[in-house]
Design a protein around this motif. Sequence first.
Motif, PDB file in Angstrom:
ATOM      1  N   GLY A  64       5.386   8.912  -1.345  1.00 16.12           N
ATOM      2  CA  GLY A  64       4.946   8.104  -0.216  1.00 16.12           C
ATOM      3  C   GLY A  64       5.601   6.753  -0.096  1.00 16.12           C
ATOM      4  N   ALA A 106       5.870   6.635   8.937  1.00 13.25           N
ATOM      5  CA  ALA A 106       4.753   6.837   8.028  1.00 13.25           C
ATOM      6  C   ALA A 106       4.735   8.281   7.540  1.00 13.25           C
ATOM      7  N   SER A 140       2.676  11.043   4.640  1.00  8.09           N
ATOM      8  CA  SER A 140       1.702  11.371   3.602  1.00  8.09           C
ATOM      9  C   SER A 140       2.268  12.513   2.766  1.00  8.09           C
ATOM     10  N   THR A 164       0.182   7.911   0.692  1.00  9.39           N
ATOM     11  CA  THR A 164       0.487   7.711   2.108  1.00  9.39           C
ATOM     12  C   THR A 164       1.151   6.350   2.259  1.00  9.39           C
ATOM     13  N   HIS A 197      -3.920   7.830   6.332  1.00  6.54           N
ATOM     14  CA  HIS A 197      -2.705   7.713   7.146  1.00  6.54           C
ATOM     15  C   HIS A 197      -2.899   6.644   8.221  1.00  6.54           C
ATOM     16  N   LYS A 254      -1.021   2.822   8.337  1.00  3.23           N
ATOM     17  CA  LYS A 254      -0.216   2.439   9.500  1.00  3.23           C
ATOM     18  C   LYS A 254      -0.752   1.164  10.138  1.00  3.23           C
TER      19      LYS A 254
END
Length: 619
Positions: free
Chosen positions: A129, A139, A141, A158, A188, A192
């Motif tokens: 990650g 992004a 995971s 993540t 997730h 972000k």
Amino acid sequence: MPQSQSRLLRTAAARADFLEYGRQGAAGVPDVLAASWERSQQAGVDIDRPVTDFSADLDIGSRLVRCAEPVLDQLGSDTADLPLVIALTDNQARLIQRRDSSSAVGRLLDRVAFSPGFNYAEGKMGTNGVGTVLEAGQAVSVVGPEHFTEQLQAFACTGAPIIDPLTGRLEGILDISALAETWSPLMHTLVKSAAKDIGRNLLLDRNQAQQALFETYLRADTRSTRQAVFAFADSVSMANGAAQAVFDPVEQLAVREYATFLMARSDRVSETMTLHSGRVIRIRGTRIVSGSDTAGIVVIAEVVTDQACDPKIPVPGVGFADHVLPQVAVAGAETRVLVSDLRRPHVPIASGSSPGWMRACSELRDALATKAPTIVLGETGTGKFTLVAELFHADHPGGRSVSVDASQLRSGAESDLDALLNSAREQTLCIVRNIDQASTEGVERIDELFTTLGATTAPVAFAATVSDSSLDSDLPFHALLGHFEVAVTIPPLRCRTEDLTLIVNRVLGEIAPGRRVRLSPQALQTITQYTWPRNVSQLREALTHALRSRPVGEIQNQDLPSYCQTRSRKNLTRIEAAERDAIIAALRETGGNRVAAAEHLGMARSSLYRKLRSYGITA
């Protein structure tokens, strides 16, 4: 068996097949993950005992750390009772800080060198990650068996890139790690959001001179929504939507050089200049000074006479400029309205001859012509937003497009949009970008916006873009689907073999304007054979990378990023290329089911597997 456990078992089986048979063994695995496994394998990462390195010279007082600390504090407070660990890395995937909400998880991570100073680049530790986020630029995971190495499979991580909004550069990565069995998709979203908060802090942390330049640019842009506004400094160049529409990159450079020359002698200037196209423009500039520092200059430019062409006369090949349209009614430097400009010729993005692309363009034209609320689906980087805008302005040369980024819609935005849309006299299209990235609060605001637009008598239509990978999720945007009447899917780049030469030439023209640069036949073949999981945006990155090695002349195979070399090197005939595209299309139609795809193609399964290996197909 719970669905999540079943998915992990399928991933573990696909990983085992990948290690034994190569890329074709990773059938059904997302492209981002399969590509990461390939990169890890090519880098020589040991699946049992990966070896990383340690750096003692980390800058623990850097601007990134300073801007991240308040976000990390809040994130740590919000997750204090959860069994996870929060980590911050620099842009080389080296851990700078780690905060343990769970000491037990922290002790386990110590055993795999996930600690400050250690390097978690993909080439060192395989799919993870941190390193995979750095490679993919998005992004990611990675849960349990999705890791390339055995020793990381107990964990789920993540990560999200931390982007400086002003420069667009990746400054670091924010990661949340936990045990695989405790991972949740909410991580997730959490990562972000926190990474964007750090990005906003980076913007606010600019020194006084840079902040003065940025604020002056914003004020000028707000007052001059229909005029081209630039801001230039040593390492910064900004242009609003109108500037990008009216001036091509070569002209923008000419404006910068001439304005910089004039501003060296005066704090304020108002001059005319003639561009290479013959157009005469007037520039008004202000030098921005903070204390004893010169921050840069802010310039407003407007066309006085246009000798290049008369915008009232149709010119063959002239279309809507292929640029990134700005955001409207969102926080940040890009808050503006774009009025399209058809003055400068270019290769329109709508050009293409592959059947899937032509069908998508036709469906989208019909939907826009009838003003039907339209949702445009497709993978990241396929050009969904640009194509909508281009086709709209091709049919409505005097129209106006308003762009809203769903992920950044903020409180108070509705009143801004109301003012924009209620005053519409010309045909207007409101495009909401990335509605799958909207928060629950953002979805409520977008719902109100769509309801208002659906009821208005003003000449306003609306469309939205969404990543088709989000359709199977439980994200809040599903509540908005009832507003739409038409859905159009944009094909990915790997399904547009016939258009690749055209697309490559257009991208090279954008990133290397005026240069004599081309691809060698071998380089073009490599590009043709790669799957491009992030589509045109990734192709642009690959060509930019190649131009750093060979800024002019013929780009060779070795100039392209190493990941482009992961495909079969076989030179395909036209018949073979058509067969390969047919196989990819069949796999997409059957959701990756190879048995069903073989039936659809009228092909024996053994033949299909052989061709998958031969063509390097991973769909």
